[in-house]
Design a protein around this motif. Structure first.
Motif, PDB file in Angstrom:
ATOM      1  N   LYS A 532       0.834  -1.197   0.000  1.00 12.14           N
ATOM      2  CA  LYS A 532       0.000   0.000   0.000  1.00 12.14           C
ATOM      3  C   LYS A 532       0.871   1.249   0.000  1.00 12.14           C
ATOM      4  O   LYS A 532       1.940   1.283   0.626  1.00 12.14           O
ATOM      5  CB  LYS A 532      -0.916   0.012   1.225  1.00 12.14           C
ATOM      6  CG  LYS A 532      -1.871  -1.162   1.287  1.00 12.14           C
ATOM      7  CD  LYS A 532      -2.713  -1.112   2.556  1.00 12.14           C
ATOM      8  CE  LYS A 532      -3.669  -2.292   2.640  1.00 12.14           C
ATOM      9  NZ  LYS A 532      -4.472  -2.257   3.891  1.00 12.14           N
ATOM     10  N   ALA A 533       0.381   2.293  -0.675  1.00 10.24           N
ATOM     11  CA  ALA A 533       1.132   3.541  -0.731  1.00 10.24           C
ATOM     12  C   ALA A 533       1.301   4.162   0.649  1.00 10.24           C
ATOM     13  O   ALA A 533       2.305   4.823   0.928  1.00 10.24           O
ATOM     14  CB  ALA A 533       0.427   4.519  -1.671  1.00 10.24           C
ATOM     15  N   SER A 534       0.349   3.923   1.531  1.00 10.31           N
ATOM     16  CA  SER A 534       0.420   4.500   2.883  1.00 10.31           C
ATOM     17  C   SER A 534       1.633   3.982   3.655  1.00 10.31           C
ATOM     18  O   SER A 534       2.112   4.642   4.576  1.00 10.31           O
ATOM     19  CB  SER A 534      -0.861   4.182   3.658  1.00 10.31           C
ATOM     20  OG  SER A 534      -1.065   2.776   3.739  1.00 10.31           O
ATOM     21  N   SER A 537       4.452   6.393   2.724  1.00 10.17           N
ATOM     22  CA  SER A 537       3.983   7.782   2.561  1.00 10.17           C
ATOM     23  C   SER A 537       5.056   8.794   2.951  1.00 10.17           C
ATOM     24  O   SER A 537       5.213   9.834   2.296  1.00 10.17           O
ATOM     25  CB  SER A 537       2.715   8.009   3.386  1.00 10.17           C
ATOM     26  OG  SER A 537       2.963   7.757   4.770  1.00 10.17           O
ATOM     27  N   TYR A 540       7.723   8.843   0.202  1.00 11.16           N
ATOM     28  CA  TYR A 540       7.148   9.417  -1.014  1.00 11.16           C
ATOM     29  C   TYR A 540       6.976  10.931  -0.854  1.00 11.16           C
ATOM     30  O   TYR A 540       7.175  11.691  -1.802  1.00 11.16           O
ATOM     31  CB  TYR A 540       5.797   8.746  -1.296  1.00 11.16           C
ATOM     32  CG  TYR A 540       5.294   8.958  -2.705  1.00 11.16           C
ATOM     33  CD1 TYR A 540       5.944   8.362  -3.778  1.00 11.16           C
ATOM     34  CD2 TYR A 540       4.167   9.727  -2.959  1.00 11.16           C
ATOM     35  CE1 TYR A 540       5.492   8.535  -5.071  1.00 11.16           C
ATOM     36  CE2 TYR A 540       3.693   9.907  -4.246  1.00 11.16           C
ATOM     37  CZ  TYR A 540       4.365   9.312  -5.302  1.00 11.16           C
ATOM     38  OH  TYR A 540       3.906   9.491  -6.588  1.00 11.16           O
ATOM     39  N   GLN A 541       6.601  11.361   0.343  1.00 17.30           N
ATOM     40  CA  GLN A 541       6.440  12.788   0.629  1.00 17.30           C
ATOM     41  C   GLN A 541       7.755  13.538   0.397  1.00 17.30           C
ATOM     42  O   GLN A 541       7.767  14.616  -0.209  1.00 17.30           O
ATOM     43  CB  GLN A 541       5.975  12.969   2.076  1.00 17.30           C
ATOM     44  CG  GLN A 541       5.755  14.417   2.490  1.00 17.30           C
ATOM     45  CD  GLN A 541       5.396  14.521   3.970  1.00 17.30           C
ATOM     46  OE1 GLN A 541       5.771  13.657   4.776  1.00 17.30           O
ATOM     47  NE2 GLN A 541       4.669  15.566   4.325  1.00 17.30           N
ATOM     48  N   ALA A 566       0.702  13.625  -5.359  1.00 18.33           N
ATOM     49  CA  ALA A 566       0.226  12.836  -4.213  1.00 18.33           C
ATOM     50  C   ALA A 566      -1.150  12.252  -4.490  1.00 18.33           C
ATOM     51  O   ALA A 566      -1.430  11.097  -4.143  1.00 18.33           O
ATOM     52  CB  ALA A 566       0.200  13.709  -2.965  1.00 18.33           C
ATOM     53  N   LEU A 571      -2.431   9.325  -2.157  1.00 18.35           N
ATOM     54  CA  LEU A 571      -2.026   9.799  -0.832  1.00 18.35           C
ATOM     55  C   LEU A 571      -2.523  11.235  -0.647  1.00 18.35           C
ATOM     56  O   LEU A 571      -1.885  12.183  -1.108  1.00 18.35           O
ATOM     57  CB  LEU A 571      -0.495   9.736  -0.683  1.00 18.35           C
ATOM     58  CG  LEU A 571       0.118   8.337  -0.674  1.00 18.35           C
ATOM     59  CD1 LEU A 571       1.641   8.405  -0.752  1.00 18.35           C
ATOM     60  CD2 LEU A 571      -0.311   7.566   0.573  1.00 18.35           C
ATOM     61  N   TYR A 572      -3.651  11.378   0.022  1.00 26.47           N
ATOM     62  CA  TYR A 572      -4.284  12.700   0.158  1.00 26.47           C
ATOM     63  C   TYR A 572      -3.988  13.354   1.507  1.00 26.47           C
ATOM     64  O   TYR A 572      -4.398  14.494   1.739  1.00 26.47           O
ATOM     65  CB  TYR A 572      -5.795  12.565  -0.020  1.00 26.47           C
ATOM     66  CG  TYR A 572      -6.180  11.957  -1.357  1.00 26.47           C
ATOM     67  CD1 TYR A 572      -6.171  12.707  -2.528  1.00 26.47           C
ATOM     68  CD2 TYR A 572      -6.531  10.603  -1.449  1.00 26.47           C
ATOM     69  CE1 TYR A 572      -6.502  12.145  -3.750  1.00 26.47           C
ATOM     70  CE2 TYR A 572      -6.874  10.032  -2.660  1.00 26.47           C
ATOM     71  CZ  TYR A 572      -6.854  10.805  -3.806  1.00 26.47           C
ATOM     72  OH  TYR A 572      -7.189  10.244  -5.011  1.00 26.47           O
ATOM     73  N   ASN A 573      -3.285  12.639   2.393  1.00 22.69           N
ATOM     74  CA  ASN A 573      -3.047  13.163   3.745  1.00 22.69           C
ATOM     75  C   ASN A 573      -1.600  13.584   3.979  1.00 22.69           C
ATOM     76  O   ASN A 573      -1.156  13.706   5.108  1.00 22.69           O
ATOM     77  CB  ASN A 573      -3.456  12.137   4.802  1.00 22.69           C
ATOM     78  CG  ASN A 573      -2.702  10.825   4.626  1.00 22.69           C
ATOM     79  OD1 ASN A 573      -2.102  10.591   3.579  1.00 22.69           O
ATOM     80  ND2 ASN A 573      -2.733   9.969   5.640  1.00 22.69           N
ATOM     81  N   ILE A 574      -0.817  13.760   2.896  1.00 21.77           N
ATOM     82  CA  ILE A 574       0.552  14.243   3.043  1.00 21.77           C
ATOM     83  C   ILE A 574       0.642  15.649   2.468  1.00 21.77           C
ATOM     84  O   ILE A 574      -0.134  16.019   1.582  1.00 21.77           O
ATOM     85  CB  ILE A 574       1.576  13.313   2.354  1.00 21.77           C
ATOM     86  CG1 ILE A 574       1.270  13.174   0.862  1.00 21.77           C
ATOM     87  CG2 ILE A 574       1.593  11.947   3.015  1.00 21.77           C
ATOM     88  CD1 ILE A 574       2.320  12.356   0.098  1.00 21.77           C
ATOM     89  N   LEU A 605       3.029   4.948  -7.960  1.00 18.13           N
ATOM     90  CA  LEU A 605       4.052   5.829  -7.410  1.00 18.13           C
ATOM     91  C   LEU A 605       4.769   6.596  -8.518  1.00 18.13           C
ATOM     92  O   LEU A 605       4.996   7.811  -8.405  1.00 18.13           O
ATOM     93  CB  LEU A 605       5.050   5.019  -6.589  1.00 18.13           C
ATOM     94  CG  LEU A 605       4.488   4.249  -5.386  1.00 18.13           C
ATOM     95  CD1 LEU A 605       5.592   3.459  -4.699  1.00 18.13           C
ATOM     96  CD2 LEU A 605       3.809   5.185  -4.395  1.00 18.13           C
TER      97      LEU A 605
END
Length: 648
Positions: A532-534, A537, A540-541, A566, A571-574, A605
């Motif tokens: 998972k991308a999380s 995260s 990735y950030q 993102a 990933l919407y929370n970074i 990604l």
């Protein structure tokens, strides 16, 4: 062609393969227990008969229970399982060197990039084109010079240690477009993840076959001693079990291999945009007396690696490849059923027909690379000729490599000189210091060649650097181990000469290190950890933040680019990190951790990274190099920037 999805399927096939293998080993352990028990019972009764004791009176439930007790079952199971495991580990250690171990075991001889033989040069050129087209390093090429059958293979654990092998028959009989179709087929095996699966299959099946090898050794060793009848019978029993293991192992191998061949044929058509190439190659094989036969002594364990059926006259159930007729009809539904026959005079005309002018080679080279890059990236190859400015730019960059540099890139010393010339500083005093380091590296004539090539490097467009670096790799792999150690040490010293490392220097070093480490150093296999991308995260950030700041002038534009990337990755929370938080060392560590993502996650990604860079509708050559290097470290095809990417 979605190569990420195919890699994920190949990984799942590996899981199924391991399950089938465990079932086969368990069955063999049970059968071994039964046969060993019966062998000992038979020998015991024979001895009783010789002493005049009745077989019936000497056989009771207690005797049978003694032969098939839990204790004996455990000991036999431990012995068989341990032997199988040791055999697998031994074979895996042999294969850890990558594709070159397979090629050399088959009698393959490496073709050097600066070879003067026109047939050899044609093979090297086609492999080079396909490598650049698929966003991969150019792999070494091995010639099976004693094999007259028409065949080829790809072998390796990763693209970094992959090799391409071709038989003498293929080199002598194929026309250029036919050879191109076959090589494209082999490259699709690399991109689909089949290559790694095939090597694992070799190691696992060797464990099963080893039981039979052990039995054969035991039977032969006791054959000269009359008192060892029990050992001889045990050896024969183990040989029988080994034969059964080989039988079921071949069934597993055939089941895994056949469907992947159809996929590779289809991928070859997409790569070359020429179905006639691979279809004519298959038709030529059908009309050739030796077919695709391989005569190497241990051909059975590697038969599934080849383009065509390496062992002829197998039943359809055991065949590792689909029937030739079915493969031809898949790519040429209108085939009239006639095979191609190429006589010696025809082969001479074939060689004459393959001769091209310099300009024709240049045009064909660029078109092949562009078409393959589109297929690898999942872009419609027809878009290559629709006037996209980005594709035109990439085409010009590939075309912009000077002839002298292209020539030197195929020579080991020239390839080293080009790498060093890339790193020479503009400031004269610092450049002189770097040249002293080059002189200390121990390569005779290297300083003069580096100084000679440096003026040719300077006017090369920034975007031409990546294709040129990829062209160097086969020549660099021709170094000795000692030369590699010196080359790598000097490369690092040249990068650190100005006490800072810019992004291009990082890209150059990562590309060279990643693709040469498998040739000269023990390579650690990537273990997939993140589904998972999380789970990545934070890394990735950091990667996305650095790229957003680098490619966009204002904080607002950088934040917009970051959010787009993102969001593409889910990933919407970074949020965007500040410039001070985006250090290069952390960037490098983050990219390395992203490489442990599962194949199904990697396209998301990379798409996010690509969209972040393309937020402003402009992609610099250095940005393309960074994305390409990230893809290389992640063992993924290099993304292609197309006109559709400018849409928000």
């Amino acid at each position: 062609m979605d190569f990420f999805t195919q890699q994920d399927k190949a990984r799942k096939n590996t899981g199924r393969l391991v399950l089938l293998f465990l079932v086969a080993v368990f069955s063999l352990i049970m059968l071994t227990n039964i046969l060993i028990g019966l062998t000992f019972w038979f020998v015991t009764q024979e001895e009783n008969v010789q002493r005049g004791i009745s077989v019936i009176s000497s056989t009771d439930t207690r005797t049978i229970a003694g032969l098939f007790s839990w204790r004996s079952f455990g000991l036999i199971s431990l012995a068989v399982g341990g032997s199988v495991l040791c055999a697998i580990l031994y074979k895996w250690a042999q294969l850890s060197a990558g594709g070159k171990a397979v090629a050399e075991s088959l009698g393959g001889v490496r073709l050097y990039p600066n070879s003067d033989d026109p047939n050899h040069q044609q093979v090297l050129n086609v492999v080079e084109e396909m490598a650049l087209a698929s966003g991969m390093p150019v792999p070494p090429v091995y010639l099976l010079e004693h094999e007259l059958g028409i065949n080829a293979f790809a072998a390796g654990n990763t693209p970094a240690d992959a090799v391409i092998g071709v038989t003498k028959g293929a080199v002598e009989h194929f026309k250029r477009d036919e050879l191109q179709g076959v090589i494209a087929h082999e490259f699709s095996h690399i991109l689909n993840g089949d290559m790694r699966l095939n090597l694992r299959l070799i190691a696992l099946l060797h464990g099963i076959v080893f039981i039979g090898i052990m039995g054969e050794m035991l039977a032969r060793g006791s054959g000269h001693r009359r008192s060892d009848g029990r050992a001889a019978l045990l050896g024969i029993a183990l040989m029988f079990i080994g034969w059964l293991g080989t039988f079921f192992g071949n069934l597993i191998k055939a089941a895994v291999s056949r469907q992947r061949e159809f996929l590779a044929d289809a991928s070859a058509v997409q790569f070359t945009r020429n179905p006639e190439g691979i279809s004519n190659a298959l038709k030529l094989i059908g009309g050739y007396g030796s077919g695709t036969e391989i005569n190497a002594s241990h051909r059975s364990e590697v038969s599934h690696l080849f383009f065509g059926q390496a062992i002829q006259h197998l039943s359809s159930m055991m065949a590792t490849h689909p029937p030739l007729v079915d493969r031809i009809l898949k790519v040429d539904p209108d085939w009239d059923g006639n095979y191609l026959h190429r006589t010696p005079p025809t082969r001479q005309r074939k060689q004459e027909g393959d001769e091209e002018t310099r300009q024709q080679k240049k045009e064909r080279f660029v078109e092949t690379v562009m078409t393959g890059a589109a297929v690898t990236a999942g872009v419609d190859s027809q878009d290559l000729f629709s006037g996209s400015s980005d594709l035109d730019q990439l085409r010009n960059e590939i075309d912009g490599i000077p002839a002298e540099l292209h020539k030197q890139a195929h020579d080991p010393l020239g390839a080293i000189a080009i790498c060093y010339a890339f790193l020479l500083h503009a400031e004269p005093s610092l450049q002189q210091k770097q040249l002293v380091l080059v002189e200390k590296s121990g390569f005779s004539g290297l300083v003069e060649l580096t100084k000679k090539l440096h003026p040719l490097i300077e006017p090369v467009g920034v975007g031409s650097r990546l294709p040129l670096i990829e062209l160097l790799l086969p020549a660099l792999k021709c170094m000795s181990k000692e030369q590699y150690v010196s080359f790598k040490r000097t490369l690092l010293l040249l990068i650190r000469a100005d006490k800072r490392t810019d992004l291009f220097e990082w890209c150059l070093y990562q590309l060279i290190r990643h693709y040469l480490v498998g040739e000269f150093e023990p390579r650690k296999e990537i273990k997939y950890k993140f589904k998972k991308a999380s789970q990545v995260s934070g890394e990735y950030q950091l990667v996305l933040s650095l790229l957003a700041h680098y490619g966009h002038e204002s904080e607002e534009l950088a934040e917009r680019a970051f959010n787009r990337g993102a969001g593409s990755a889910g990933l919407y929370n970074i949020s965007l990190l500040s410039k001070s938080e985006c250090d290069q060392e952390g960037f490098i560590q983050s990219v390395n951790k992203l490489s442990s993502s599962y194949p199904a996650l990697k396209p998301r990604l990379l798409t996010g990274i690509k969209n972040c860079i393309y937020q402003d509708g402009v992609v610099s050559a250095l940005e393309r190099e960074i994305v390409s290097t990230i893809a290389v470290v992640m063992d993924a095809p290099i993304p292609l920037f197309s006109e559709d990417d400018t849409k928000t």
